[in-house]
Design a protein around this motif. Sequence first.
Motif, PDB file in Angstrom:
ATOM      1  N   ASN A  82      22.990  19.622 -13.976  1.00  0.00           N
ATOM      2  CA  ASN A  82      22.805  19.357 -12.556  1.00  0.00           C
ATOM      3  C   ASN A  82      21.395  19.723 -12.063  1.00  0.00           C
ATOM      4  O   ASN A  82      21.236  20.374 -11.031  1.00  0.00           O
ATOM      5  N   VAL A  83      20.417  19.297 -12.814  1.00  0.00           N
ATOM      6  CA  VAL A  83      19.022  19.625 -12.493  1.00  0.00           C
ATOM      7  C   VAL A  83      18.539  18.835 -11.275  1.00  0.00           C
ATOM      8  O   VAL A  83      18.818  17.655 -11.137  1.00  0.00           O
ATOM      9  N   ARG A  84      17.863  19.515 -10.373  1.00  0.00           N
ATOM     10  CA  ARG A  84      17.297  18.876  -9.174  1.00  0.00           C
ATOM     11  C   ARG A  84      15.808  19.211  -9.099  1.00  0.00           C
ATOM     12  O   ARG A  84      15.398  20.295  -9.472  1.00  0.00           O
ATOM     13  N   PHE A  85      15.055  18.269  -8.563  1.00  0.00           N
ATOM     14  CA  PHE A  85      13.617  18.481  -8.385  1.00  0.00           C
ATOM     15  C   PHE A  85      13.282  18.465  -6.908  1.00  0.00           C
ATOM     16  O   PHE A  85      13.900  17.721  -6.147  1.00  0.00           O
ATOM     17  N   SER A  86      12.301  19.248  -6.522  1.00  0.00           N
ATOM     18  CA  SER A  86      11.812  19.074  -5.159  1.00  0.00           C
ATOM     19  C   SER A  86      10.306  19.280  -5.124  1.00  0.00           C
ATOM     20  O   SER A  86       9.751  20.088  -5.856  1.00  0.00           O
ATOM     21  N   THR A  87       9.658  18.485  -4.313  1.00  0.00           N
ATOM     22  CA  THR A  87       8.188  18.520  -4.214  1.00  0.00           C
ATOM     23  C   THR A  87       7.822  18.794  -2.771  1.00  0.00           C
ATOM     24  O   THR A  87       8.390  18.198  -1.864  1.00  0.00           O
ATOM     25  N   SER A  88       6.895  19.714  -2.561  1.00  0.00           N
ATOM     26  CA  SER A  88       6.441  19.892  -1.192  1.00  0.00           C
ATOM     27  C   SER A  88       4.963  20.183  -1.138  1.00  0.00           C
ATOM     28  O   SER A  88       4.380  20.745  -2.057  1.00  0.00           O
ATOM     29  N   SER A  89       4.372  19.756  -0.032  1.00  0.00           N
ATOM     30  CA  SER A  89       2.952  19.966   0.182  1.00  0.00           C
ATOM     31  C   SER A  89       2.809  21.320   0.867  1.00  0.00           C
ATOM     32  O   SER A  89       3.148  21.463   2.033  1.00  0.00           O
ATOM     33  N   VAL A  90       2.346  22.351   0.125  1.00  0.00           N
ATOM     34  CA  VAL A  90       2.292  23.678   0.717  1.00  0.00           C
ATOM     35  C   VAL A  90       1.092  23.887   1.624  1.00  0.00           C
ATOM     36  O   VAL A  90       1.188  24.479   2.674  1.00  0.00           O
ATOM     37  N   SER A  91      -0.079  23.408   1.191  1.00  0.00           N
ATOM     38  CA  SER A  91      -1.244  23.496   2.066  1.00  0.00           C
ATOM     39  C   SER A  91      -2.125  22.297   1.738  1.00  0.00           C
ATOM     40  O   SER A  91      -1.809  21.546   0.826  1.00  0.00           O
ATOM     41  N   ALA A  92      -3.206  22.137   2.465  1.00  0.00           N
ATOM     42  CA  ALA A  92      -4.082  20.994   2.209  1.00  0.00           C
ATOM     43  C   ALA A  92      -4.540  21.010   0.757  1.00  0.00           C
ATOM     44  O   ALA A  92      -5.131  21.977   0.301  1.00  0.00           O
ATOM     45  N   GLY A  93      -4.231  19.968   0.026  1.00  0.00           N
ATOM     46  CA  GLY A  93      -4.714  19.847  -1.346  1.00  0.00           C
ATOM     47  C   GLY A  93      -3.889  20.521  -2.413  1.00  0.00           C
ATOM     48  O   GLY A  93      -4.241  20.501  -3.575  1.00  0.00           O
ATOM     49  N   ALA A  94      -2.781  21.176  -2.031  1.00  0.00           N
ATOM     50  CA  ALA A  94      -1.945  21.808  -3.057  1.00  0.00           C
ATOM     51  C   ALA A  94      -0.489  21.393  -2.883  1.00  0.00           C
ATOM     52  O   ALA A  94      -0.005  21.252  -1.776  1.00  0.00           O
ATOM     53  N   SER A  95       0.178  21.191  -4.008  1.00  0.00           N
ATOM     54  CA  SER A  95       1.572  20.786  -3.961  1.00  0.00           C
ATOM     55  C   SER A  95       2.424  21.689  -4.835  1.00  0.00           C
ATOM     56  O   SER A  95       1.986  22.149  -5.872  1.00  0.00           O
ATOM     57  N   GLU A  96       3.634  21.926  -4.372  1.00  0.00           N
ATOM     58  CA  GLU A  96       4.534  22.736  -5.171  1.00  0.00           C
ATOM     59  C   GLU A  96       5.606  21.856  -5.780  1.00  0.00           C
ATOM     60  O   GLU A  96       6.138  20.969  -5.110  1.00  0.00           O
ATOM     61  N   ILE A  97       5.902  22.128  -7.034  1.00  0.00           N
ATOM     62  CA  ILE A  97       7.010  21.442  -7.684  1.00  0.00           C
ATOM     63  C   ILE A  97       8.029  22.500  -8.066  1.00  0.00           C
ATOM     64  O   ILE A  97       7.692  23.512  -8.677  1.00  0.00           O
ATOM     65  N   TYR A  98       9.245  22.283  -7.638  1.00  0.00           N
ATOM     66  CA  TYR A  98      10.302  23.250  -7.865  1.00  0.00           C
ATOM     67  C   TYR A  98      11.441  22.550  -8.588  1.00  0.00           C
ATOM     68  O   TYR A  98      11.822  21.444  -8.204  1.00  0.00           O
ATOM     69  N   VAL A  99      11.935  23.142  -9.626  1.00  0.00           N
ATOM     70  CA  VAL A  99      13.035  22.541 -10.361  1.00  0.00           C
ATOM     71  C   VAL A  99      14.120  23.591 -10.570  1.00  0.00           C
ATOM     72  O   VAL A  99      13.810  24.753 -10.825  1.00  0.00           O
ATOM     73  N   TYR A 100      15.362  23.208 -10.377  1.00  0.00           N
ATOM     74  CA  TYR A 100      16.444  24.162 -10.551  1.00  0.00           C
ATOM     75  C   TYR A 100      17.682  23.506 -11.137  1.00  0.00           C
ATOM     76  O   TYR A 100      17.851  22.295 -11.050  1.00  0.00           O
ATOM     77  N   GLY A 101      18.505  24.302 -11.754  1.00  0.00           N
ATOM     78  CA  GLY A 101      19.713  23.779 -12.381  1.00  0.00           C
ATOM     79  C   GLY A 101      20.626  24.921 -12.774  1.00  0.00           C
ATOM     80  O   GLY A 101      20.344  26.080 -12.473  1.00  0.00           O
TER      81      GLY A 101
END
Lengths: 109, 148
Positions: A82-101
């Motif tokens: 049940n793996v899920r991904f999420s992407t968010s723009s944390v600040s100008a020019g940087a992105s976070e990728i989070y994965v959980y399961g």
Amino acid sequence: MSNMQISNLENIPGTKIIKHLGMVQGNTVRAKHVGRDILAGLKNIVGGELHAYTELLTESRQQSTDRMIAQATKMGANAVLNVRFSTSSVSAGASEIYVYGTAVVVETV
Amino acid sequence: MIFSYIFSLIVPISLILLGFIVGRINEAKHFADLQQREDSFKHVVLSDLKAIPEGMCHSQFVSGSVVISIDYYKRIIASIRMFFGGEVASYQSLLSRARREAILRMIDEADDYDSKYIANIRIETSKVFENDKGIGSLEVYAYGTALS
């Protein structure tokens, strides 16, 4: 790490879950670098795919998945379900990728 | 004085024209390419259901992603559209292109494992690497489980 099975389904066909070990996660925050930014700036005029960014995000997704797998391995799991991904723009020019399961132990039936 | 005024007009106009012409050509090319690749993968069944069909004994996680930028012409058109409201058709075509591309890349990966069925497909769209002017790129990420 190669024998760890990853799936976004709740079970793996042909196997039975024998033990639930709890949630595992991995994340990474990546910033783009200036060289890539200049090319992307030009691409912003004509539009289209930004190959450099696609590559960058694929790399960071791989890294967060590796971190999740490392955590699952430590717990003694052989599959993450049940793996899920999420992407968010944390600040100008940087992105976070989070994965959980959910880390589980599966057994072939 | 008058020259600098004309010059300051020429730059944005030529950018709009460049974005319009090159963007149009690229878009037409991409749509033709998407159609052709989608036709070649017609035998792969896509599903967003979690159920596993009978007879499947192997699973493999597959994914595809694409980052796109919005061209200058489309941004101008959209900002005019923001004034009146309504459907922003220029962004709509861009997003559908990106989504189809991401799905095709996922199918491509599944095809490497000789899979004919992809279950539990999830598609995620997010704004990445936004700069201080609010111009960001969009990422579309498609993932699922290839069964065979």
